[in-house]
Motif scaffolding. Structure first.
Motif, PDB file in Angstrom:
ATOM      1  N   UNK A   1       0.850  -1.178   0.000  1.00 21.41           N
ATOM      2  CA  UNK A   1       0.000   0.000   0.000  1.00 21.41           C
ATOM      3  C   UNK A   1       0.897   1.243   0.000  1.00 21.41           C
ATOM      4  N   UNK A   2       0.689   2.132  -0.928  1.00 18.40           N
ATOM      5  CA  UNK A   2       1.458   3.371  -1.018  1.00 18.40           C
ATOM      6  C   UNK A   2       0.981   4.363   0.037  1.00 18.40           C
ATOM      7  N   UNK A   3       1.879   5.265   0.443  1.00 15.15           N
ATOM      8  CA  UNK A   3       1.520   6.288   1.416  1.00 15.15           C
ATOM      9  C   UNK A   3       0.339   7.115   0.922  1.00 15.15           C
ATOM     10  N   UNK A   4       0.291   7.382  -0.368  1.00 15.33           N
ATOM     11  CA  UNK A   4      -0.797   8.188  -0.922  1.00 15.33           C
ATOM     12  C   UNK A   4      -2.156   7.509  -0.741  1.00 15.33           C
ATOM     13  N   UNK A   5      -2.166   6.198  -0.577  1.00 15.36           N
ATOM     14  CA  UNK A   5      -3.418   5.481  -0.350  1.00 15.36           C
ATOM     15  C   UNK A   5      -4.014   5.795   1.032  1.00 15.36           C
ATOM     16  N   UNK A   6      -3.196   6.313   1.924  1.00 21.41           N
ATOM     17  CA  UNK A   6      -3.654   6.652   3.276  1.00 21.41           C
ATOM     18  C   UNK A   6      -3.944   8.138   3.450  1.00 21.41           C
TER      19      UNK A   6
END
Length: 185
Positions: A1-6
């Motif tokens: 999961x990429x940081x941008x997903x959070x």
């Protein structure tokens, strides 16, 4: 999961409350799952925490009334940056003198930490000040009640490790300083 997903999306931002030293910011946000909600946090300018040593190795500490916890706090000089400060080294020198009347021969950056990033955007920049002598003039803010003292590093370390109600900024400064000394050995 990429940081941008959070990441949250900020739709609107305004200052809900402002006072000397900090603002309370209100944001309308959208969470990664599409939920629309709001979020409030404390905004504060960069701050410094100074671990000041006298030429004979004593640590300069302050005792200050802390209204939020209804008691006197024993800790290190600390405070926010101001427009006239050339940089954070200058902020560290100024805060040391304003709160204690001590002047440092040298200041050295120790590290930067976010003390409460779930509720504030505050960043504390830690400094070690050496050669500190009482050659300056204490210049307290209107809402500061401070008494200056000196102690030894071992006493501060014991307070930091006791798990009692010790000042977190002081505990972090002392433990970080000792970890850095150990690393350099």
């Amino acid at each position: 999961m990429a940081e941008s997903d959070l990441a949250w999306e900020t739709r609107d931002r305004d200052v809900a409350y402002s006072c000397p030293g900090f603002d309370v910011v209100h944001e309308d946000v959208v969470l990664p799952d599409g939920t629309e909600t709001d979020f409030d946090y404390l905004h504060e300018e960069p701050a410094v925490v100074v671990l000041p040593f006298t030429p004979d190795g004593e640590v300069v500490v302050i005792e200050e009334w802390r209204q939020a916890v209804d008691r006197v706090n024993r800790g290190l000089p600390a405070g926010g940056s101001e427009e006239d400060d050339a940089d954070l080294d200058a902020t560290a020198r100024r805060e040391l003198t304003e709160e204690t009347g001590y002047v440092a021969d040298d200041v050295e950056f120790l590290g930067a930490y976010e003390p409460a990033n779930g509720i504030a955007d505050t960043v504390h920049h830690y400094y070690v000040a050496t050669g500190c002598t009482p050659n300056g003039e204490q210049d307290l803010d209107f809402d500061e009640s401070i008494r200056v003292d000196t102690t030894d590093l071992a006493t501060l370390r014991s307070a930091a490790l006791s798990g009692g109600k010790s000042d977190a900024r002081t505990a972090l400064a002392v433990l970080r300083y000792e970890a850095e000394r150990e690393r350099k050995r």
